[in-house]
Structure formats: structure tokens, C-alpha cells
Design a protein around this motif. Structure first.
Motif, PDB file in Angstrom:
ATOM      1  N   LYS A 243      47.601  48.723  52.278  1.00 28.28           N
ATOM      2  CA  LYS A 243      47.533  48.543  54.390  1.00 28.28           C
ATOM      3  C   LYS A 243      46.533  49.444  54.325  1.00 28.28           C
ATOM      4  CE  LYS A 243      50.633  44.706  54.112  1.00 28.28           C
ATOM      5  NZ  LYS A 243      49.877  44.090  53.803  1.00 28.28           N
ATOM      6  N   GLY A 244      45.478  49.124  54.290  1.00 27.61           N
ATOM      7  CA  GLY A 244      43.996  49.838  55.314  1.00 27.61           C
ATOM      8  C   GLY A 244      43.261  49.969  53.611  1.00 27.61           C
ATOM      9  N   LEU A 245      43.599  49.979  52.999  1.00 29.44           N
ATOM     10  CA  LEU A 245      43.059  49.912  51.737  1.00 29.44           C
ATOM     11  C   LEU A 245      41.651  49.489  51.652  1.00 29.44           C
ATOM     12  CD1 LEU A 245      42.796  52.903  49.623  1.00 29.44           C
ATOM     13  CD2 LEU A 245      43.825  50.803  48.253  1.00 29.44           C
ATOM     14  N   ARG A 246      40.123  49.522  51.982  1.00 31.75           N
ATOM     15  CA  ARG A 246      39.195  48.568  51.374  1.00 31.75           C
ATOM     16  C   ARG A 246      38.379  48.718  50.449  1.00 31.75           C
ATOM     17  NH1 ARG A 246      42.896  46.331  53.560  1.00 31.75           N
ATOM     18  NH2 ARG A 246      43.084  44.947  55.526  1.00 31.75           N
ATOM     19  N   ALA A 247      38.328  49.680  49.874  1.00 34.00           N
ATOM     20  CA  ALA A 247      37.556  49.856  47.977  1.00 34.00           C
ATOM     21  C   ALA A 247      38.658  50.826  47.371  1.00 34.00           C
ATOM     22  CB  ALA A 247      37.170  51.404  48.441  1.00 34.00           C
ATOM     23  N   VAL A 248      37.711  50.073  46.332  1.00 33.58           N
ATOM     24  CA  VAL A 248      38.385  50.252  44.588  1.00 33.58           C
ATOM     25  C   VAL A 248      37.728  50.942  44.243  1.00 33.58           C
ATOM     26  CG1 VAL A 248      38.838  47.917  44.137  1.00 33.58           C
ATOM     27  CG2 VAL A 248      40.405  49.369  42.953  1.00 33.58           C
ATOM     28  N   MET A 249      37.854  51.591  43.261  1.00 27.65           N
ATOM     29  CA  MET A 249      36.935  51.931  41.860  1.00 27.65           C
ATOM     30  C   MET A 249      37.295  51.237  40.478  1.00 27.65           C
ATOM     31  SD  MET A 249      34.382  55.200  41.002  1.00 27.65           S
ATOM     32  CE  MET A 249      35.417  55.908  40.316  1.00 27.65           C
ATOM     33  N   LEU A 250      36.402  50.421  39.794  1.00 27.59           N
ATOM     34  CA  LEU A 250      36.913  49.768  38.517  1.00 27.59           C
ATOM     35  C   LEU A 250      36.259  50.455  37.040  1.00 27.59           C
ATOM     36  CD1 LEU A 250      38.722  46.393  39.921  1.00 27.59           C
ATOM     37  CD2 LEU A 250      40.254  48.513  39.455  1.00 27.59           C
ATOM     38  N   THR A 251      36.716  50.472  35.535  1.00 30.17           N
ATOM     39  CA  THR A 251      35.779  49.916  35.128  1.00 30.17           C
ATOM     40  C   THR A 251      36.346  48.888  34.181  1.00 30.17           C
ATOM     41  OG1 THR A 251      37.756  51.273  33.428  1.00 30.17           O
ATOM     42  CG2 THR A 251      35.536  53.056  34.203  1.00 30.17           C
ATOM     43  N   PRO A 252      36.049  47.467  34.717  1.00 29.47           N
ATOM     44  CA  PRO A 252      37.115  46.348  34.207  1.00 29.47           C
ATOM     45  C   PRO A 252      36.126  45.947  33.181  1.00 29.47           C
ATOM     46  CG  PRO A 252      34.998  45.674  35.649  1.00 29.47           C
ATOM     47  CD  PRO A 252      34.991  47.240  35.967  1.00 29.47           C
ATOM     48  N   ALA A 253      35.432  46.024  32.481  1.00 30.12           N
ATOM     49  CA  ALA A 253      34.146  45.880  31.215  1.00 30.12           C
ATOM     50  C   ALA A 253      35.721  45.668  29.984  1.00 30.12           C
ATOM     51  CB  ALA A 253      33.007  45.903  30.785  1.00 30.12           C
ATOM     52  N   HIS A 254      35.724  47.861  30.083  1.00 29.43           N
ATOM     53  CA  HIS A 254      36.410  48.316  29.353  1.00 29.43           C
ATOM     54  C   HIS A 254      37.067  49.601  29.844  1.00 29.43           C
ATOM     55  CE1 HIS A 254      35.298  50.896  25.016  1.00 29.43           C
ATOM     56  NE2 HIS A 254      36.893  49.796  24.800  1.00 29.43           N
ATOM     57  N   GLN A 255      38.039  49.600  30.064  1.00 30.39           N
ATOM     58  CA  GLN A 255      39.083  50.726  31.110  1.00 30.39           C
ATOM     59  C   GLN A 255      38.870  51.846  30.432  1.00 30.39           C
ATOM     60  OE1 GLN A 255      41.724  52.703  31.325  1.00 30.39           O
ATOM     61  NE2 GLN A 255      41.149  53.089  33.578  1.00 30.39           N
ATOM     62  N   PHE A 256      37.965  53.373  31.229  1.00 26.94           N
ATOM     63  CA  PHE A 256      38.703  53.875  31.003  1.00 26.94           C
ATOM     64  C   PHE A 256      39.585  55.122  31.056  1.00 26.94           C
ATOM     65  CE2 PHE A 256      37.162  58.707  29.850  1.00 26.94           C
ATOM     66  CZ  PHE A 256      36.554  58.660  28.401  1.00 26.94           C
ATOM     67  N   PRO A 257      40.582  55.674  30.093  1.00 27.48           N
ATOM     68  CA  PRO A 257      39.982  55.183  28.396  1.00 27.48           C
ATOM     69  C   PRO A 257      41.309  54.457  27.828  1.00 27.48           C
ATOM     70  CG  PRO A 257      41.609  57.456  28.908  1.00 27.48           C
ATOM     71  CD  PRO A 257      41.454  56.295  30.607  1.00 27.48           C
ATOM     72  N   THR A 258      41.332  53.362  27.572  1.00 29.88           N
ATOM     73  CA  THR A 258      43.085  52.513  27.474  1.00 29.88           C
ATOM     74  C   THR A 258      42.236  51.776  26.460  1.00 29.88           C
ATOM     75  OG1 THR A 258      42.938  51.487  29.269  1.00 29.88           O
ATOM     76  CG2 THR A 258      44.589  53.447  29.377  1.00 29.88           C
ATOM     77  N   GLY A 259      40.985  51.440  26.964  1.00 34.57           N
ATOM     78  CA  GLY A 259      40.210  50.504  26.498  1.00 34.57           C
ATOM     79  C   GLY A 259      40.496  48.913  27.108  1.00 34.57           C
ATOM     80  N   VAL A 260      41.135  48.838  27.516  1.00 36.45           N
ATOM     81  CA  VAL A 260      42.203  46.947  27.864  1.00 36.45           C
ATOM     82  C   VAL A 260      40.561  46.509  28.741  1.00 36.45           C
ATOM     83  CG1 VAL A 260      44.376  47.476  26.723  1.00 36.45           C
ATOM     84  CG2 VAL A 260      43.061  48.298  29.521  1.00 36.45           C
ATOM     85  N   PRO A 261      40.272  45.282  28.634  1.00 30.49           N
ATOM     86  CA  PRO A 261      39.616  44.622  29.396  1.00 30.49           C
ATOM     87  C   PRO A 261      40.820  44.078  30.787  1.00 30.49           C
ATOM     88  CG  PRO A 261      40.109  43.437  27.768  1.00 30.49           C
ATOM     89  CD  PRO A 261      40.609  44.351  27.295  1.00 30.49           C
ATOM     90  N   LEU A 262      40.038  44.563  31.905  1.00 29.04           N
ATOM     91  CA  LEU A 262      40.911  44.020  33.316  1.00 29.04           C
ATOM     92  C   LEU A 262      40.726  42.273  32.620  1.00 29.04           C
ATOM     93  CD1 LEU A 262      41.731  44.640  35.762  1.00 29.04           C
ATOM     94  CD2 LEU A 262      39.843  43.448  36.796  1.00 29.04           C
ATOM     95  N   HIS A 263      42.358  41.516  32.630  1.00 29.54           N
ATOM     96  CA  HIS A 263      42.449  40.341  32.342  1.00 29.54           C
ATOM     97  C   HIS A 263      41.548  39.011  33.594  1.00 29.54           C
ATOM     98  CE1 HIS A 263      45.583  36.812  32.242  1.00 29.54           C
ATOM     99  NE2 HIS A 263      45.598  37.473  31.295  1.00 29.54           N
ATOM    100  N   PRO A 264      41.482  37.992  32.953  1.00 32.00           N
ATOM    101  CA  PRO A 264      40.365  36.986  33.672  1.00 32.00           C
ATOM    102  C   PRO A 264      41.522  36.962  34.993  1.00 32.00           C
ATOM    103  CG  PRO A 264      40.920  36.288  32.038  1.00 32.00           C
ATOM    104  CD  PRO A 264      41.639  37.373  31.746  1.00 32.00           C
ATOM    105  N   ASP A 265      43.106  36.473  35.058  1.00 36.10           N
ATOM    106  CA  ASP A 265      43.849  36.280  36.281  1.00 36.10           C
ATOM    107  C   ASP A 265      43.408  37.711  37.260  1.00 36.10           C
ATOM    108  OD1 ASP A 265      44.059  34.031  35.331  1.00 36.10           O
ATOM    109  OD2 ASP A 265      46.842  34.613  34.736  1.00 36.10           O
ATOM    110  N   ARG A 266      43.259  39.158  36.903  1.00 35.70           N
ATOM    111  CA  ARG A 266      43.086  40.011  38.005  1.00 35.70           C
ATOM    112  C   ARG A 266      41.765  40.296  38.235  1.00 35.70           C
ATOM    113  NH1 ARG A 266      46.929  45.005  34.554  1.00 35.70           N
ATOM    114  NH2 ARG A 266      49.210  43.632  34.822  1.00 35.70           N
TER     115      ARG A 266
END
Length: 471
Positions: A243-266
Motif C-alpha cells: 500500500k502506498g507504493l506508486r512507482a516501480v523500476m523494471l527491466t521488462p524486455a530482458h531482466q538483468f541479470p536473470t535474462g528472462v522477459p516479463l511475461h505478457p500477463d505480467r
């Protein structure tokens, strides 16, 4: 009264500043001042001094006085004089240099090969294309381009970026909403300050990421709240419970460092969260141009441009030394970001910005990216093939795109493998280095296969195979 003289041997030697005070008359003062300038290193070995006639005129002395001073210092070994070469500072040890001693053996060798993640092959920088673009940009640049740079960046670059990002990455960009930065970290710092001014105190981040990005957020008063990362990317549903969280930083195309893309549902879920709550997504598209076995993953920003900040950079596609990055901002953030940048933040050089704009509009940037995509794919394939042949027990993931891969290791072996790499002259980073918070996780290596120059990659790969734990 003390006398200090600035001498300017225009066309005949170096500009100097000499203090002609002290006992012994003008000649002695000049010798002492020149000797001290050489001894302290203000005059480096090989520096050409002004001709005696020029120096005499600048100092208001007789030419013979200067010639005698030069002769005295030549005799003492401070200066050299050769016909046609003028008078120069003689070669000598650097000031304060310690005596040469037998070298102390190092406890471990310095890295010969660098396989740390997140860096491009800077030896492949397109020098010829950059030089051609720089010449064209310089010839076409208006005079005002060499004045103070617009805080948003040169309009030529912002226009070129708007077209390129729309075409290549699906970004909904307008030149007026782009701010050029001297690197990603500067852009993140600027935005952090704006968010802090607007009352934001906490930012969601992925549980794996670059520690210095999180440190930059912390320096500007934003706490980080890690979101779990799994095989489908960040678990963005956790945002709903904070609650109260209104900003998020993501690497959706190629997560660093795991390398996975953000799933379409997510992807859909985080966009819905941002629109519904008035939240903001900070999208780091650090290497989205390099994909190999999949279709390009479009940007989140294109789905909700008023609720996302798109970060891009030339550090992976060209070289980090250019210090060129950019933000595509929602309209309501542009004014505040520009205001803070105007208040003392440095800007990238105008000529580099104009050159990159020319590189993009001429098509040379696309050609370079395509060439590097093929080069990096070959290296990735070499890495995968070598592991399959010599270390089949090592699982490799995150290889469909980007400049690095993750090698899973047996429990308890990560740190030993990193240390063994150091003894082999190999710079490696463990997966745990990028984990945020105390949570335990899988052990592994983040292997940057793009970093070594092409001629050194096979040697780096051989060294890597030697240090991997046995199956």
C-alpha cells in the motif's frame, strides 16, 4: 614587490607561469623558476620552451639573460638543446617517483579476460562510421550548437531518437518529451529527485539488479522495495499488496541479470496497476536491441506513455564512454526534470549528440547494431556449444537476447568459482552479487560474453571452462 609572469611563447613553445622573486638578481631568479618548474613536474619531459627571443620579450629581459639561463640549465641536465628542435625539458624520472625496486609478487594475477556482465565489446566501436558522421555533423552544425546546450539535449538528436525509438522499440516518443542524459545513472538520479519532491518515498525494484542503481535511489531519499523475480520476470502482483507504493523500476524486455522477459500477463498487469493507481513505471531498456531467438519484446511505455518513463542508452549499442543516454518522459514530468538538470547537472557534449543524430538518420547506427547482433549471437553460440561439450552439467539460461548469460552452479560453489577465475586471470561475477536483500537464491555466474574483444574470446572461454566446478 613580488613579480610573477605569464609567458606565452605563441608558436614557439609552451605557455608558462614563472615566479621571478627571490635573491640573486633576474638571471638567478629565472634559472631557479625554470628549474623548479621542471623538478615539480609543471614542465613535463619533452616540453618545448619558448625561443630565447620570445621569452625575453615576454619577460622584459635582455635576450642574453634568457640565453644564459637556458645554457646553465642545459649544462645541469635540466634542459636539452638541439639545432632545429629548440630547447626542451630533458627526460627524467617523474617528480617524487620512488626508487626502482624489485617488484613485489602479486598474490593473484590481474585479470587477463573480462567476462563480467553488462558491457559491450568496445573494441568494435564503429570508428570509421562515427568519424564520417562527425564530419557531416560538424559541417552542418549551426553556430549556436557550440553555445550552451539545451538541457533537454540537441533537438537534432531528440528528433532522431523519437523516430528511431518509435520504429525499433515501439516507444511513443516526441522530441519535446525526450531528455538526453550523461548516462543512465544521471537520468535515474534526476528522476529520483523529482519523485522525492513530489512525495514519493519508496520505489519497487526487482529482487535482482545492479546495486549501484539502488544506491543512487537511496542517495536521493528513495527506499527500495524488492519484488520477487522468477522464470516469468518480476512478480508485479506484489505491488498490489504494498500500500502506498506508486512507482516501480523494471527491466521488462530482458531482466538483468536473470535474462528472462516479463511475461505478457505480467506486462498487462503492471500497466493496469499504473493506470489504475496513477503509478509510474521506470522502464530500463538497457539492451533491448540485441535479441537472437525470439521476436523483439516491445516496450511497456508504448502501452501507457503517461505512466512510464523509458530509459535508453548508447552504452551497450556503441560504448559507455560516450556518456549518452535518454529518457522519454510523461508530459507532466518534463518541466521538473529539465528544471533540476538546469540547476547544475552536466550535459553531454553537443558534437557527440550531433554525431549520434547523424549516425541514426544516415542508417549507419542500424547497420552497426545488426552487425553486432550477429557477432554477439556467434559468441553466445560458442559459449553454449562449449558448455554442452565440456560441462554439460552446467545449465545456461537467459540467452535469447542481450549480452550475457547465467550459468547455474551447484550449491556452495559460486564464490569458489569466482576466486578460481581470479587465479586464472578471469574477471567473473557471481549471481548473488546482484541479489537484493538477504533472501537466499540459486548460485551461478553472470557471464558477459560481449565484453572481450573478438580475438580474445576463445581464450576467455577456455579459461572459463577450466574453473567451472566438475559435474
Amino acid at each position: 614587490m613580488e613579480k610573477t609572469w605569464a609567458i606565452s611563447g605563441a608558436g614557439a613553445g609552451a605557455d608558462l607561469h614563472l615566479d621571478l622573486t627571490g635573491p640573486g638578481g633576474v638571471r638567478a631568479s629565472l634559472i631557479r623558476a625554470l628549474r623548479d618548474a621542471v623538478r615539480t613536474g609543471r614542465l613535463a619531459p619533452g616540453t618545448r620552451l619558448p625561443a630565447s627571443r620570445t621569452l625575453a620579450a615576454d619577460l622584459g629581459l635582455a635576450r642574453n639573460t634568457v640565453a644564459d639561463a637556458y645554457g646553465e640549465l642545459v649544462a645541469e641536465g635540466w634542459l636539452t638543446a638541439r639545432q632545429g628542435s629548440g630547447t626542451r625539458v630533458a627526460p627524467r624520472a617523474a617528480p617524487g617517483a620512488p626508487e626502482r625496486r624489485s617488484p613485489v609478487p602479486r598474490t593473484r594475477p590481474r585479470p587477463v579476460y573480462d567476462l563480467r556482465g553488462g558491457t559491450a565489446d568496445v573494441s568494435a566501436f564503429p570508428r570509421a562510421a562515427w568519424l564520417t558522421a562527425a564530419r557531416r555533423a560538424l559541417a552542418a552544425a549551426p553556430a549556436e550548437a557550440f553555445g550552451h546546450v539545451d538541457e533537454r539535449g540537441r533537438v537534432e538528436l531528440r528528433t532522431a531518437l523519437a523516430d528511431y525509438l518509435s520504429r525499433a522499440r515501439g516507444v511513443r516518443a516526441d522530441p519535446e518529451r525526450i531528455v538526453v542524459c550523461a548516462g543512465f545513472t544521471q537520468g535515474l538520479a534526476l528522476l529520483s529527485r523529482v519523485l522525492r519532491e513530489r512525495g514519493t518515498r519508496e520505489l519497487g525494484v526487482e529482487s535482482y539488479g545492479l546495486w549501484f542503481h539502488h544506491e543512487a535511489l537511496d542517495r536521493h531519499g528513495l527506499r527500495t522495495s524488492p519484488l520477487t523475480v522468477d522464470e516469468s520476470g518480476a512478480r508485479v502482483e506484489e505491488l498490489e499488496r504494498r500500500k502506498g507504493l506508486r512507482a516501480v523500476m523494471l527491466t521488462p524486455a530482458h531482466q538483468f541479470p536473470t535474462g528472462v522477459p516479463l511475461h505478457p500477463d505480467r506486462r498487462a498487469a503492471v500497466v493496469d496497476w499504473a493506470v489504475r493507481t496513477g503509478g509510474l513505471i521506470l522502464e530500463d531498456d538497457y539492451d533491448g536491441e540485441f535479441r537472437y531467438d525470439r521476436q523483439p519484446v516491445g516496450c511497456l511505455q508504448g502501452l501507457a506513455p503517461e505512466h512510464a518513463v523509458y530509459f535508453g542508452t548508447a552504452s551497450k549499442s556503441l560504448a559507455p564512454g560516450l556518456r549518452l543516454a535518454w529518457m522519454v518522459l510523461p508530459e507532466h514530468l518534463v518541466g521538473d526534470v529539465v528544471r533540476l538538470k538546469r540547476a547544475g547537472e552536466w550535459s553531454s557534449g553537443a558534437l557527440d549528440q550531433l554525431t549520434l543524430a547523424e549516425l541514426i538518420t544516415s542508417g549507419a547506427y542500424d547497420r552497426h547494431v545488426r552487425a553486432m547482433r550477429l557477432s554477439y549471437r556467434r559468441r553466445r553460440d560458442q559459449l553454449v556449444d562449449a558448455l554442452a561439450a565440456h560441462a554439460p552439467h552446467i545449465r545456461v539460461t537467459g540467452i535469447a537476447a542481450g549480452l550475457h548469460a547465467v550459468l547455474s552452479l551447484p550449491p556452495g560453489t559460486e564464490q569458489d568459482t569466482v576466486r578460481a577465475g581470479a587465479w586464472e586471470g578471469l574477471a567473473l561475477e557471481g549471481l548473488s552479487r546482484f541479489r537484493q536483500g538477504p533472501t537466499a537464491g540459486e548460485e551461478g555466474l553472470v557471464v558477459g560474453y560481449a565484453t572481450p574483444p573478438s580475438h580474445a574470446f576463445e581464450g576467455a572461454l577456455s579459461a572459463l571452462l577450466r574453473v567451472l566446478p566438475a559435474g
